[in-house]
Write a protein that holds these residues in place. Structure first.
Motif, PDB file in Angstrom:
ATOM      1  N   PRO A 126     124.192  96.921  16.188  1.00  0.00           N
ATOM      2  CA  PRO A 126     123.632  96.486  17.367  1.00  0.00           C
ATOM      3  C   PRO A 126     122.058  96.072  16.940  1.00  0.00           C
ATOM      4  O   PRO A 126     121.312  96.719  16.262  1.00  0.00           O
ATOM      5  N   SER A 127     121.904  94.668  17.625  1.00  0.00           N
ATOM      6  CA  SER A 127     120.373  94.417  17.340  1.00  0.00           C
ATOM      7  C   SER A 127     120.000  93.557  18.649  1.00  0.00           C
ATOM      8  O   SER A 127     120.969  93.304  19.402  1.00  0.00           O
ATOM      9  N   SER A 128     118.846  93.228  18.580  1.00  0.00           N
ATOM     10  CA  SER A 128     118.333  92.290  19.611  1.00  0.00           C
ATOM     11  C   SER A 128     117.216  91.552  18.932  1.00  0.00           C
ATOM     12  O   SER A 128     116.491  91.931  18.231  1.00  0.00           O
ATOM     13  N   PHE A 129     116.686  90.891  19.575  1.00  0.00           N
ATOM     14  CA  PHE A 129     115.403  89.976  19.589  1.00  0.00           C
ATOM     15  C   PHE A 129     114.283  90.862  20.159  1.00  0.00           C
ATOM     16  O   PHE A 129     113.104  90.679  19.726  1.00  0.00           O
ATOM     17  N   PHE A 130     114.644  91.596  21.080  1.00  0.00           N
ATOM     18  CA  PHE A 130     113.853  92.404  21.717  1.00  0.00           C
ATOM     19  C   PHE A 130     114.118  93.912  22.032  1.00  0.00           C
ATOM     20  O   PHE A 130     115.305  94.096  22.085  1.00  0.00           O
ATOM     21  N   TYR A 131     113.005  94.887  22.006  1.00  0.00           N
ATOM     22  CA  TYR A 131     113.609  96.138  22.034  1.00  0.00           C
ATOM     23  C   TYR A 131     112.809  96.880  23.219  1.00  0.00           C
ATOM     24  O   TYR A 131     111.585  96.568  23.185  1.00  0.00           O
ATOM     25  N   ASP A 132     113.123  98.097  23.829  1.00  0.00           N
ATOM     26  CA  ASP A 132     112.518  98.747  24.658  1.00  0.00           C
ATOM     27  C   ASP A 132     112.797 100.264  24.224  1.00  0.00           C
ATOM     28  O   ASP A 132     113.737 100.846  24.279  1.00  0.00           O
ATOM     29  N   GLY A 133     111.545 101.041  23.763  1.00  0.00           N
ATOM     30  CA  GLY A 133     111.815 102.291  23.415  1.00  0.00           C
ATOM     31  C   GLY A 133     112.703 102.573  22.214  1.00  0.00           C
ATOM     32  O   GLY A 133     113.517 103.360  22.175  1.00  0.00           O
ATOM     33  N   GLY A 134     112.603 101.317  21.350  1.00  0.00           N
ATOM     34  CA  GLY A 134     113.583 101.491  20.308  1.00  0.00           C
ATOM     35  C   GLY A 134     115.091 101.020  20.041  1.00  0.00           C
ATOM     36  O   GLY A 134     115.771 101.008  19.281  1.00  0.00           O
ATOM     37  N   LYS A 135     115.330 100.738  21.544  1.00  0.00           N
ATOM     38  CA  LYS A 135     116.753 100.389  21.733  1.00  0.00           C
ATOM     39  C   LYS A 135     116.736  98.996  21.981  1.00  0.00           C
ATOM     40  O   LYS A 135     115.764  98.482  22.864  1.00  0.00           O
ATOM     41  N   PRO A 136     117.841  98.453  21.585  1.00  0.00           N
ATOM     42  CA  PRO A 136     118.068  96.922  21.851  1.00  0.00           C
ATOM     43  C   PRO A 136     118.111  96.589  23.257  1.00  0.00           C
ATOM     44  O   PRO A 136     118.766  97.398  24.072  1.00  0.00           O
ATOM     45  N   ASP A 141     119.656  93.045  30.954  1.00  0.00           N
ATOM     46  CA  ASP A 141     118.798  94.113  31.302  1.00  0.00           C
ATOM     47  C   ASP A 141     117.221  93.605  30.939  1.00  0.00           C
ATOM     48  O   ASP A 141     116.233  93.984  30.984  1.00  0.00           O
ATOM     49  N   SER A 142     117.303  91.985  30.593  1.00  0.00           N
ATOM     50  CA  SER A 142     115.965  91.409  29.735  1.00  0.00           C
ATOM     51  C   SER A 142     114.928  91.176  31.213  1.00  0.00           C
ATOM     52  O   SER A 142     113.904  91.503  30.798  1.00  0.00           O
ATOM     53  N   MET A 150     118.593  83.566  25.546  1.00  0.00           N
ATOM     54  CA  MET A 150     118.445  83.582  24.316  1.00  0.00           C
ATOM     55  C   MET A 150     119.423  84.735  23.642  1.00  0.00           C
ATOM     56  O   MET A 150     120.306  84.574  22.761  1.00  0.00           O
ATOM     57  N   LEU A 151     119.593  85.756  24.326  1.00  0.00           N
ATOM     58  CA  LEU A 151     120.333  86.779  24.308  1.00  0.00           C
ATOM     59  C   LEU A 151     121.993  86.750  24.109  1.00  0.00           C
ATOM     60  O   LEU A 151     122.765  87.156  23.604  1.00  0.00           O
ATOM     61  N   ARG A 152     122.246  86.039  25.449  1.00  0.00           N
ATOM     62  CA  ARG A 152     123.625  85.618  25.920  1.00  0.00           C
ATOM     63  C   ARG A 152     124.144  84.527  24.673  1.00  0.00           C
ATOM     64  O   ARG A 152     125.321  84.810  24.131  1.00  0.00           O
ATOM     65  N   VAL A 153     123.370  83.634  24.314  1.00  0.00           N
ATOM     66  CA  VAL A 153     123.617  82.649  23.318  1.00  0.00           C
ATOM     67  C   VAL A 153     123.835  83.496  21.820  1.00  0.00           C
ATOM     68  O   VAL A 153     125.081  83.113  21.254  1.00  0.00           O
TER      69      VAL A 153
END
Length: 176
Positions: A126-136, A141-142, A150-153
């Motif tokens: 699991p990864s993301s362009f953005f993290y909150d508290g170390g979680k993708p 939830d953005s 960005m995240l959906r694409v």
């Protein structure tokens, strides 16, 4: 990646510098353009290392053209780069596409499958362009329309790539 592209395209046929540059540009130039200042020194390094041969042929209308071809040492280097791509060549989408463009030159299907499996393993994390508290951060939830896009694409692209990778690995491994 420039050297891999040079070796890969020359494994298909001898080319002169301009043709080679155009093929590299078509492969990744929209994302990472190739300049003469990068291409020709890379060619010189590969010639000096004995991985490319060059000879001159008359030009179509004027100046002679320098034709480049792959040597046996160059082919071995290409195969080694394809067997053991660097981690960045697995994790970076554009770099992986360059590996993928030439992976057919690797004659062993199990070795081809192993490269694809490395990419699949990377994409399973699991990864993301953005993290909150170390979680993708998930698209839903953005809280931002554009980041959500960005995240959906990225999610859709990742889903499609993982499905293709699984299918390709199965086909390669079942073929022996």
């Amino acid at each position: 990646m420039l050297e891999l592209s040079i070796l890969g395209f020359l494994a298909e046929q001898p080319l002169h510098g301009y043709e080679l540059k155009e093929r590299i540009k078509a492969l990744s130039g929209h994302v990472r353009p190739v300049s003469d200042g990068a291409l020709y020194p890379a060619i010189t390094r590969l010639v000096t290392a004995g991985k490319l041969d060059q000879h001159t042929e008359p030009g179509a209308s004027a100046a002679p053209r320098r034709i480049l071809s792959l040597t046996d040492a160059g082919r071995e280097d290409l195969l080694e780069r394809l067997r053991h791509p660097k981690q960045a060549e697995i994790t970076d989408h554009v770099r992986f596409n360059t590996v993928l463009a030439f992976l057919r030159h690797l004659p062993n299907r199990r070795e081809q499958a192993a490269v694809l499996r490395r990419r699949l393993d990377f994409l399973q994390t699991p990864s993301s362009f953005f993290y909150d508290g170390g979680k993708p951060v998930r698209a839903e939830d953005s809280g931002d329309l554009f980041r959500e896009g960005m995240l959906r694409v990225a999610r859709a692209t990742g889903t499609a790539e993982r499905a293709w990778l699984q299918e390709a690995i199965e086909r390669l491994e079942s073929a022996g």
